[in-house]
Design a protein around this motif. Structure first.
Motif, PDB file in Angstrom:
ATOM      1  N   TYR A  10     101.476  48.020  26.780  1.00 10.23           N
ATOM      2  CA  TYR A  10     100.467  46.992  26.558  1.00 10.23           C
ATOM      3  C   TYR A  10      99.858  47.176  25.182  1.00 10.23           C
ATOM      4  CZ  TYR A  10      97.832  50.915  28.480  1.00 10.23           C
ATOM      5  OH  TYR A  10      97.343  52.164  28.740  1.00 10.23           O
ATOM      6  N   PHE A  23      90.422  47.470  30.963  1.00 13.89           N
ATOM      7  CA  PHE A  23      91.678  46.786  30.645  1.00 13.89           C
ATOM      8  C   PHE A  23      92.817  47.350  31.499  1.00 13.89           C
ATOM      9  CE2 PHE A  23      95.544  46.098  28.264  1.00 13.89           C
ATOM     10  CZ  PHE A  23      95.368  44.930  27.539  1.00 13.89           C
ATOM     11  N   GLU A  24      92.918  48.684  31.530  1.00 13.22           N
ATOM     12  CA  GLU A  24      94.020  49.316  32.266  1.00 13.22           C
ATOM     13  C   GLU A  24      93.900  49.084  33.770  1.00 13.22           C
ATOM     14  OE1 GLU A  24      94.999  52.999  29.216  1.00 13.22           O
ATOM     15  OE2 GLU A  24      93.593  53.320  30.857  1.00 13.22           O
ATOM     16  N   LEU A  27      94.844  45.621  34.551  1.00 18.69           N
ATOM     17  CA  LEU A  27      96.291  45.454  34.399  1.00 18.69           C
ATOM     18  C   LEU A  27      97.030  46.005  35.623  1.00 18.69           C
ATOM     19  CD1 LEU A  27      98.545  44.437  32.646  1.00 18.69           C
ATOM     20  CD2 LEU A  27      98.453  46.540  31.309  1.00 18.69           C
ATOM     21  N   GLY A  73      98.732  40.717  29.512  1.00 14.52           N
ATOM     22  CA  GLY A  73      98.320  42.061  29.105  1.00 14.52           C
ATOM     23  C   GLY A  73      99.526  42.950  28.861  1.00 14.52           C
ATOM     24  N   SER A  75     102.813  43.924  27.075  1.00  8.69           N
ATOM     25  CA  SER A  75     103.534  43.550  25.857  1.00  8.69           C
ATOM     26  C   SER A  75     105.016  43.887  25.973  1.00  8.69           C
ATOM     27  CB  SER A  75     102.910  44.234  24.642  1.00  8.69           C
ATOM     28  OG  SER A  75     103.045  45.633  24.766  1.00  8.69           O
ATOM     29  N   MET A 175      95.619  39.149  27.695  1.00 11.24           N
ATOM     30  CA  MET A 175      94.724  40.150  28.289  1.00 11.24           C
ATOM     31  C   MET A 175      94.845  40.063  29.810  1.00 11.24           C
ATOM     32  SD  MET A 175      92.661  40.997  25.574  1.00 11.24           S
ATOM     33  CE  MET A 175      90.974  41.301  26.069  1.00 11.24           C
ATOM     34  N   PRO A 176      94.717  41.205  30.508  1.00  8.84           N
ATOM     35  CA  PRO A 176      94.816  41.138  31.971  1.00  8.84           C
ATOM     36  C   PRO A 176      93.722  40.256  32.569  1.00  8.84           C
ATOM     37  CG  PRO A 176      94.744  43.427  31.213  1.00  8.84           C
ATOM     38  CD  PRO A 176      94.451  42.569  30.021  1.00  8.84           C
ATOM     39  N   THR A 179      89.415  40.559  32.905  1.00  7.24           N
ATOM     40  CA  THR A 179      88.718  41.303  31.854  1.00  7.24           C
ATOM     41  C   THR A 179      87.782  40.413  31.041  1.00  7.24           C
ATOM     42  OG1 THR A 179      90.610  40.979  30.371  1.00  7.24           O
ATOM     43  CG2 THR A 179      90.502  43.061  31.559  1.00  7.24           C
ATOM     44  N   GLY A 204      92.554  36.523  29.792  1.00  6.43           N
ATOM     45  CA  GLY A 204      91.907  37.480  30.688  1.00  6.43           C
ATOM     46  C   GLY A 204      90.862  36.873  31.605  1.00  6.43           C
TER      47      GLY A 204
END
Ligand code: ATP
Ligand code: MG
Length: 393
Positions: A10, A23-24, A27, A73, A75, A175-176, A179, A204
């Protein structure tokens, strides 16, 4: 099965500290949701700055990749082989076996890229690169090394176990979902609004949706089409709570009381008002529409201004500057186009005047709306209170 797992890459730019965990975690949650729709059982975990999706037993590889390609999110998706650390001689054998399985044609340039998270490992990354490179050259004489532009980059990540991968399948970026707040999409059965929802979810944002239904002028099939579109968007955005508002009484009342050439604008202003009330109740921070400047009479800059006047929430219009073809291209890419072009009336098309105003005079609109004073507030409340909720996933 060749791959037991995927390493998920990501983009980390701009996400540090607390935001990085958010973020994580978001995701991981979205990856779990996406893979729950795939045949097989998966374990999604976060381990020292890496996200892994591991299959327990058999699974549908193609479907899993397709599902991951829809998770904002991400990549890159790296199908990975994980082996035990049984010493360097064994690693050579494992890497040769990996390349052998992975590439039937052994006539490409390559480079080994080793990373040691386990600093206790007896060799340095440089030594691993060199020795594994040599072992591969020896095993497959058709290969050659190109350190600058290799056709195949063999990644060897030494952790408590060893990850081998060389393919990076592009993810959708963005973005996930989860978020960046929550917004309410005005979802019609057309081409534009599903694309608009997709674009905002990609940043997100959790999306909910509202659809204005006008039975019997719009059929159950028109409503089903909107549910189907919400489901298609949910493949990217996660489950979508769709509010189906019965708009018939309000539409008829406007039709009865107001000049017909202003009908579309006034109707659209009530749609925005109602969408906003529901959005506030649902703790959304914005509205989303599929409007694009100049596309139809109700989307001239003057009309957009007249519609926007009733909104206190920000209105996101991600396709505002796109040509129709550009929007169509995205709808084809995300798989909503075929559903969007099914020929069911939406509520606007039935009540359109022959000559709608394209440059509405806002004072005249206000005066026309005064004619609705007697009943409109109650009608709006009823519409909000009787909205039907459909969870689309
Ligand atoms: P779309 O292709 O999204 O239907 P459109 O080109 O048909 O858009 P309009 O009918 O003017 O354009 O609608 C503009 C926007 O208003 C739509 O993109 C959508 O966000 C919203 N909208 C229109 N009709 C409805 C409806 N019946 N229910 C919910 N939202 C609607
Ligand atoms: Mg429409």
């Amino acid at each position: 099965m060749k791959y037991h797992s995927f390493l998920i890459k990501y983009a980390e730019i701009g996400i540090k500290g607390k935001n990085r965990y958010m973020f994580e975690d978001a995701l991981v949650k979205q990856i779990r949701f996406a893979l729950s729709q795939v045949d097989g059982e998966f374990e999604v975990s976060k381990e020292s700055g890496r996200i892994y999706a591991k299959a327990n037993g058999e699974y549908d590889y193609e479907d899993a990749v397709e599902a991951l390609k829809r998770v904002f999110g991400i990549s890159g998706i790296c199908p990975m082989v994980q082996v035990e650390d049984l010493g360097f001689e064994e690693l050579k054998r494992q890497v040769i076996e990996y390349v052998n399985q992975e590439y039937p044609e052994k006539n490409f340039t390559f480079k080994v890229n080793a990373r040691r998270a386990n600093k206790q490992y007896p060799l340095t990354s440089e030594e691993i690169n060199r020795d594994l490179g040599e072992a591969l050259l020896e095993a497959f004489p058709g290969l050659s090394v190109d350190v600058h532009h290799p056709q195949v980059m063999v990644h060897v990540e030494i952790r408590s176990r060893i990850n081998l991968y060389s393919q990076i399948i592009p993810g959708p970026g963005g973005m996930p979902v989860g978020t960046n707040g929550r917004a309410m999409l005005l979802l019609s059965g057309g081409i534009d609004s599903p694309v608009a929802g997709y674009m905002i979810a990609k940043r997100g944002v959790v999306i909910e949706a509202v659809y204005f239904h006008a039975p019997p002028y719009t059929s159950d099939r028109a409503k089903q089409k909107v549910v189907d579109l919400a489901k298609l968007v949910s493949r990217y955005a996660g489950p979508i709570k769709l509010h189906v508002v019965n708009f018939t009484e309000i539409q008829l009342y406007i039709y009865d009381k107001c000049p017909h050439e202003e009908l579309t604008i006034i109707m659209r202003r009530y749609m925005m008002r109602i969408a906003q009330i529901i959005a506030q109740k649902e703790k959304c921070q914005g509205l989303i529409t599929g409007e694009s400047i100049g596309q139809v009479a109700s989307q001239t800059v003057q009309s957009l201004a007249a519609t926007n006047e009733v909104c206190t929430m920000p209105v996101f219009r991600p396709v505002i500057g796109f040509d129709k073809q550009e929007i169509v291209d995205i709808s084809e890419k995300i798989g909503t186009f075929e559903t969007s072009i099914q020929p069911f009336e939406d509520c606007c098309t039935i009540f359109v005047a022959k000559h709608p105003v394209t440059k509405p005079n806002i004072n005249m609109i206000h005066r026309s709306e005064e004619k609705l004073a007697e009943k409109i507030e109650e009608m709006v409340n009823t519409a909000v209170e009787t909205a039907e909720v459909v969870i689309c996933q």
